[in-house]
Design an enzyme around this catalytic site. Sequence first.
Site, PDB file in Angstrom:
ATOM      1  N   ASP A  77      34.619   3.297 104.076  1.00  0.00           N
ATOM      2  CA  ASP A  77      34.983   4.158 105.204  1.00  0.00           C
ATOM      3  C   ASP A  77      36.506   4.330 105.267  1.00  0.00           C
ATOM      4  OD1 ASP A  77      34.687   5.599 107.559  1.00  0.00           O
ATOM      5  OD2 ASP A  77      33.635   4.013 108.653  1.00  0.00           O
ATOM      6  N   ASP A  90      28.856  11.628 111.217  1.00  0.00           N
ATOM      7  CA  ASP A  90      28.451  10.695 112.273  1.00  0.00           C
ATOM      8  C   ASP A  90      27.514  11.370 113.256  1.00  0.00           C
ATOM      9  OD1 ASP A  90      29.720   8.454 111.377  1.00  0.00           O
ATOM     10  OD2 ASP A  90      31.476   8.660 112.660  1.00  0.00           O
TER      11      ASP A  90
HETATM   12  C1  DGJ Z   1      32.772   5.682 111.033  1.00  0.00           C
HETATM   13  C2  DGJ Z   1      31.497   5.859 110.263  1.00  0.00           C
HETATM   14  O1  DGJ Z   1      31.258   7.206 109.992  1.00  0.00           O
HETATM   15  C3  DGJ Z   1      30.367   5.242 111.056  1.00  0.00           C
HETATM   16  O2  DGJ Z   1      29.133   5.476 110.423  1.00  0.00           O
HETATM   17  C4  DGJ Z   1      30.644   3.773 111.206  1.00  0.00           C
HETATM   18  O3  DGJ Z   1      30.632   3.171 109.951  1.00  0.00           O
HETATM   19  C5  DGJ Z   1      31.972   3.564 111.904  1.00  0.00           C
HETATM   20  N1  DGJ Z   1      33.027   4.276 111.245  1.00  0.00           N
HETATM   21  C6  DGJ Z   1      32.308   2.098 111.952  1.00  0.00           C
HETATM   22  O4  DGJ Z   1      33.548   1.868 112.460  1.00  0.00           O
END
Ligand code: DGJ
Length: 697
Positions: free
Chosen positions: A452, A520
């Site tokens: 990430d 997300d």
């Molecule tokens: C952003 C990601 O897109 C989410 O799925 C998750 O992993 C969060 N970060 C965690 O901080």
Amino acid sequence: MATVQFDPDHRLWLLTGPTTAYALRVAEDGGLRHVHWGAVLTLAQAVRLAEQPSPAASSFEAIAGVDELAVEGGPRFGPASLLVRFADGTRGVEWRYDGHDADAGHLRVHLRDRHYPLHVTMHYRLHPDSDVLERWTTVENRDDRRPVTVLRCDSAAWTVPHRGTYRMSHLVGGWNSEFQLRRDSVPVAETVLTSRRGMTSHHANPWLAVDDGTAGEEHGEVWSTALAWSGSWRITVHRDPVGRTSWTGGFGHDGLTWSLAPGETLDTPVFAGLHSTGGFGAASRAWHGYVRRHVLTHPAETRPVLYNSWEATGFDVDEAGQLALAARAASLGVELFVMDDGWFGARASDRAGLGDWTPNPVRFPAGLGPLVAEVRRLGMRFGLWVEPEMVNPDSDLYRAHPDWVLRMANRQRTEMRHQLVLNLARPEVAEWTHGWLDGLVRAHQIDFLKWDANRPFTEAGWPGHDDPDRLWIAHTRAVYQIMDRLRADHPGLRIETCSGGGGRADLGVLARTDQVWTSDNTDPVDRLGIQAGFSQLFPAQVMAAWVTDSPNVATARHTPLRFRFHVAMAGALGIGGDLTTWTEDELKEAAELVAAYKRVRGVVQHGTAYRLRGDGALTAVQYVHDGEHVVLAWCPVRRYGHEPAPLRLTAVAPDAVYRDRKTGTAYPGALLRHSGLPLELPPGDHASTLVHLERLG
Ligand code: DGJ
């Protein structure tokens, strides 16, 4: 087939792929001019094309034709692809052709400046099984004493034939709304698509398609390009008043410089281009084929059904909670269990702990070992969330190495999500990052990393370094190198690219990752648009899609479980809901839907995709693989008396018969094409269906 032909009299090259051709020539001034990008031509026809007069000839514009890589110098007034300044203050380039060589579909044309020892190689590479042409540029400073300042070095400039109008399809968005497809007419102007964020970005993707405004999903000529780069980038589309349209693109955004040291070489990323004649659908299918055969490293692998804990727990992660989720996930048929953010350091929220990559001793008193062992005992693989490029100021890492972050003297240090960006261009920071990742993967034989990156670059300086801007490129290269090294040393490791959802999705990162966390936003109605945009360039097998809880955490929309599953089944299915709150009935239905996905996923993930409809009333995709057809259809909203028009299938043979595997009903292909596939949709909004057909003969 991929051939490179050369006409020495006209110093013209013709590259020919399975259905398209590309031609360029050396011009009178020594530079390279564009000749052709489109249908297959003979060498003689390409020569004739090159002799056509420029529509722009006048004393105000003396360059006939469009450069393959425009420079500053002479009467050139459009956006330059290569901008340099020599140590004596001279700007621009005057070309001298310096020969060429070619092998196995890879043409290298060598140019050099007439006065300064600056050498450029322009690369053109075709693979025998694809019409995608890969282009990139190498610049070398052969001066043994003085540097050259590179103000811009694009990978390639692309030019389309003269048409009356031009339309541009591109992807825009933001966090939670990535990959929104827009179709805008190209103005007579310079239109800049860019990311200045150090990441590919949610806001624009380095893919675009140009047509003359008449192409449709299954017809028409389309020219599209995609840049294989995961940092800042810029593409400038230039339509001039006399009708020439071209675009130049590459890494780095405007204003950055790279001091090319004596003897140093700069290689740009690939900027790939595709000409297709079967509309946007055929263009997407050609890109999907190219991504599978020439970008992904494990294309033949079927992506497992995964569970991810993020929406269920947020930062509230501990061993007992993860074990409870893992048990339920396994009972649904999940094959890969991924623990998300919150497992390490003092990471009880986004305010602290990032950078301290050891399990939190309260949450995991015996480390990760017991959880990993139990996940494996349940028959699943184990995956872990990491964010290697970032640090919270409230962390042991930052307290020990405050100088490791991107920063500038006398400037504020902008925090976003309470975090800063580590400067991976610094070799010791990259080495440290690789070290802890390697140790973590090795200690637990971790199968999967979700990599990430939750903020863009700001104040991207490197105090003490005499060429700090280079970090914009060097950071991304370091990310690539760490991923490449991890994968070489741990052949079983698979990586998901994520940047707050789909903020880092491009052909560069996909060469070292296996799938993309698409967004997300897990609301299935919003996802239909996001997925349609994503599918313009990327195949379904890399599109991670989770089923989460209802109402949705982002939109508060209530949707049935079946609809949520059917939307997520269009890619690599995952589950991301809080399974401890799902009822027995929901768990039973979910297990059935996971089993249904496993029956069709070979077709979805490895098949050829046809976007059948996306008109608001009905969205549908058909996947075809080895005589099997999977149709997924979704109706977000129903209007009484206005049922969607029948769903006609594109990729069926009229003289064949297709049998519905569930009901046994046989359909003549001619009827599926002309009157459509009868859809058994449940009543009400958020209706969906999955049909699995097999070709009988
Ligand atoms: C952003 C990601 O897109 C989410 O799925 C998750 O992993 C969060 N970060 C965690 O901080």
